[in-house]
Design an enzyme around this catalytic site. Sequence first.
Site, PDB file in Angstrom:
ATOM      1  N   CYS A 165       0.885  -1.306   0.107  1.00 22.35           N
ATOM      2  CA  CYS A 165      -0.082   0.027   0.081  1.00 22.35           C
ATOM      3  C   CYS A 165       0.708   1.368   0.027  1.00 22.35           C
ATOM      4  CB  CYS A 165      -1.039   0.070   1.226  1.00 22.35           C
ATOM      5  SG  CYS A 165      -0.260  -0.351   2.886  1.00 22.35           S
ATOM      6  N   ARG A 200      16.563   2.217   0.099  1.00 27.41           N
ATOM      7  CA  ARG A 200      16.139   1.054  -0.711  1.00 27.41           C
ATOM      8  C   ARG A 200      15.625   0.104   0.471  1.00 27.41           C
ATOM      9  NH1 ARG A 200      20.747  -0.726  -2.332  1.00 27.41           N
ATOM     10  NH2 ARG A 200      21.042   1.142  -3.984  1.00 27.41           N
ATOM     11  N   SER A 201      14.512   0.455   1.303  1.00 29.38           N
ATOM     12  CA  SER A 201      14.137  -0.507   2.143  1.00 29.38           C
ATOM     13  C   SER A 201      13.255  -1.650   1.438  1.00 29.38           C
ATOM     14  CB  SER A 201      13.226  -0.029   3.176  1.00 29.38           C
ATOM     15  OG  SER A 201      12.111   0.549   2.609  1.00 29.38           O
TER      16      SER A 201
END
Length: 344
Positions: A165, A200-201
């Site tokens: 989401c 960049r998780s």
Amino acid sequence: MALPAHEGKGLLLKADPIAATFRDEVKTTLAQCTRPPKLVGILATSSAPSRSYAEFTKKQCAELGFEFVLKETGAAVSSDLGEGDGVEEAIIEANEDESVDGIMIVSPFKDVEGLHVKFHYNLYHNIRFIEPSSLLSSVPPIPPTVAALESDQPPPGTVKSILPCTPLAIVKCLEYVRVYNSILPYGDRAYGKIITVINRSEVVGRPLAALLSNDGARVFSVDIDSIQEYTKRPRVASSTESEATRRYHPRHVVRPSNLTLQECLAQSDVVVSAVPSATYKVKTEWLKDGCVCVNVASEKNFEKDVREKASLYIPTIGKVTILMLLRNLLRLQQYKQASEAPSQ
């Protein structure tokens, strides 16, 4: 599209008008349900932003008519317990409850928002539509043929795959402000855009880079120790493609980049920052004139004068994220019912 008045060069756009475009859709779909979808939120951290997000989700669910149950465990209950303690047991308990339609794990785990492994697979393989019955199978889903993927409407007998989401909310924000070009073919509407995503998780940055590059953008994915470039894989001439290959949209390619953050920002049409730090700031002087800036973190990652360079600044997307969560929940309930229905 009505935008708020502003000081200086750039516009400040809050999430409210973007969220409003999806609120009616969620309400209409909910009214057609035989029962309100049930979401279980699992909070196992002492993090104040995580608790705030969980409480905000609970409030939004109550206002719209969804059932939300917050299960607290681990460090959320006691400082004597560890971060994440008890989460596995809470997941098992929720999975065994037939009335539960979705599970939301609120930190500290670095997963794609608890995304089902098949939806996770679809995200990175650019599989946009699936058959509901495939959710009951251990075999990876077989996507429709590429000819059927020229529209954002699912081909007959298929449904849209679920996307995480928060990355989806960012895409919807970019669609709203016309970064996405609706005149271009579906799957290429971000073509020609250069976008930098900072952090960049596995929860936001990496899936977002995949989504944007699969839609045609050139994406610089920036992390603490490296910068990667995501681009869309070029199509292969259909005469040389196998039937299996033709079933896929060309999915993204990842390469290391030698550019610095400053060099990335200087050419980026859009900058998205999701760094969970109050001290981290994107330097305004490094931004490209006229760019769009989106702040995803609970802290402000951009300097106060960001609108001196940015044409548009979105300081928070939380309200859009919640509506994407609830829309996903409605779809999960529908897909579950469709997959359990006897075949005709």
